[in-house]
Scaffold this motif. Structure first.
Motif, PDB file in Angstrom:
ATOM      1  N   LYS A  20      62.770 -19.061  54.310  1.00 18.63           N
ATOM      2  CA  LYS A  20      63.236 -19.292  52.945  1.00 18.63           C
ATOM      3  C   LYS A  20      63.675 -20.733  52.714  1.00 18.63           C
ATOM      4  O   LYS A  20      63.883 -21.157  51.599  1.00 18.63           O
ATOM      5  CB  LYS A  20      64.429 -18.375  52.635  1.00 18.63           C
ATOM      6  CG  LYS A  20      64.085 -16.908  52.588  1.00 18.63           C
ATOM      7  CD  LYS A  20      65.315 -16.131  52.136  1.00 18.63           C
ATOM      8  CE  LYS A  20      65.447 -14.818  52.889  1.00 18.63           C
ATOM      9  NZ  LYS A  20      66.827 -14.339  52.892  1.00 18.63           N
ATOM     10  N   HIS A  21      63.920 -21.448  53.807  1.00 16.32           N
ATOM     11  CA  HIS A  21      64.424 -22.815  53.668  1.00 16.32           C
ATOM     12  C   HIS A  21      63.454 -23.813  54.286  1.00 16.32           C
ATOM     13  O   HIS A  21      62.629 -23.457  55.111  1.00 16.32           O
ATOM     14  CB  HIS A  21      65.791 -22.944  54.351  1.00 16.32           C
ATOM     15  CG  HIS A  21      66.771 -21.923  53.893  1.00 16.32           C
ATOM     16  ND1 HIS A  21      67.483 -22.034  52.731  1.00 16.32           N
ATOM     17  CD2 HIS A  21      67.120 -20.738  54.433  1.00 16.32           C
ATOM     18  CE1 HIS A  21      68.249 -20.969  52.580  1.00 16.32           C
ATOM     19  NE2 HIS A  21      68.061 -20.150  53.595  1.00 16.32           N
ATOM     20  N   GLN A  22      63.606 -25.058  53.891  1.00 17.79           N
ATOM     21  CA  GLN A  22      62.779 -26.105  54.480  1.00 17.79           C
ATOM     22  C   GLN A  22      63.491 -26.652  55.712  1.00 17.79           C
ATOM     23  O   GLN A  22      64.262 -27.590  55.618  1.00 17.79           O
ATOM     24  CB  GLN A  22      62.536 -27.229  53.465  1.00 17.79           C
ATOM     25  CG  GLN A  22      61.656 -26.825  52.296  1.00 17.79           C
ATOM     26  CD  GLN A  22      60.248 -26.460  52.719  1.00 17.79           C
ATOM     27  OE1 GLN A  22      59.702 -27.033  53.661  1.00 17.79           O
ATOM     28  NE2 GLN A  22      59.653 -25.482  52.053  1.00 17.79           N
ATOM     29  N   GLU A 123      67.079 -30.756  58.792  1.00 21.97           N
ATOM     30  CA  GLU A 123      66.291 -30.519  57.580  1.00 21.97           C
ATOM     31  C   GLU A 123      65.045 -31.379  57.558  1.00 21.97           C
ATOM     32  O   GLU A 123      65.047 -32.460  58.069  1.00 21.97           O
ATOM     33  CB  GLU A 123      67.145 -30.820  56.340  1.00 21.97           C
ATOM     34  CG  GLU A 123      68.454 -30.079  56.366  1.00 21.97           C
ATOM     35  CD  GLU A 123      68.493 -28.887  55.406  1.00 21.97           C
ATOM     36  OE1 GLU A 123      67.806 -28.944  54.386  1.00 21.97           O
ATOM     37  OE2 GLU A 123      69.198 -27.925  55.703  1.00 21.97           O
TER      38      GLU A 123
END
Ligand code: ZN
Length: 123
Positions: A20-22, A123
């Motif tokens: 769901k996240h980068q 990230e």
């Protein structure tokens, strides 16, 4: 080994979350592990290595945070740590699941966790 199937479930949940996240890389997964789960720390670390192989979590660190048992007496107002019996070889001690003050039955309020507390990511 029970630990491997438990760890497989945890890793699967973390991987789903990562989708769901980068996130390019995970450095550390912090796991809260309750004493009541009776899951071995070493076995969990080993299982982590095995289960994360070939996934984006491969090479990340598993940091296990112990959650000690806390009990609450059903008869008096005691709430807190449990008494412990020491093992013969002192390698570990066993919590006593009765009230240290009045010896009556207790409810376990802490120590059953087996969950991811936090993820350290790049990230
Ligand atoms: Zn009590």
């Amino acid at each position: 080994m029970h630990e491997v199937s438990v760890m497989a479930g945890i890793v699967e949940a973390v991987l789903k979350e990562l989708e769901k996240h980068q996130v390019s890389r995970v450095e550390e997964v912090e796991l809260l592990l309750g004493e009541m789960t009776r899951l071995g720390r070493d076995q969990m670390e080993f299982a982590y290595e095995v289960v994360t192989r070939g996934t984006p979590l491969e090479g990340s660190r598993l940091s296990i945070v112990d959650e000690a048992i806390e009990i609450k007496c059903l008869s008096c107002s005691y709430e807190g740590e449990a008494d412990r019996l020491e093992d013969d070889d002192f390698s570990h001690n066993i919590p006593v699941l009765s009230c240290p003050d009045c010896s009556r039955p207790v409810e376990v309020v802490k120590g059953r966790s087996c969950m991811v507390k936090s993820l350290k990511v790049l990230e």
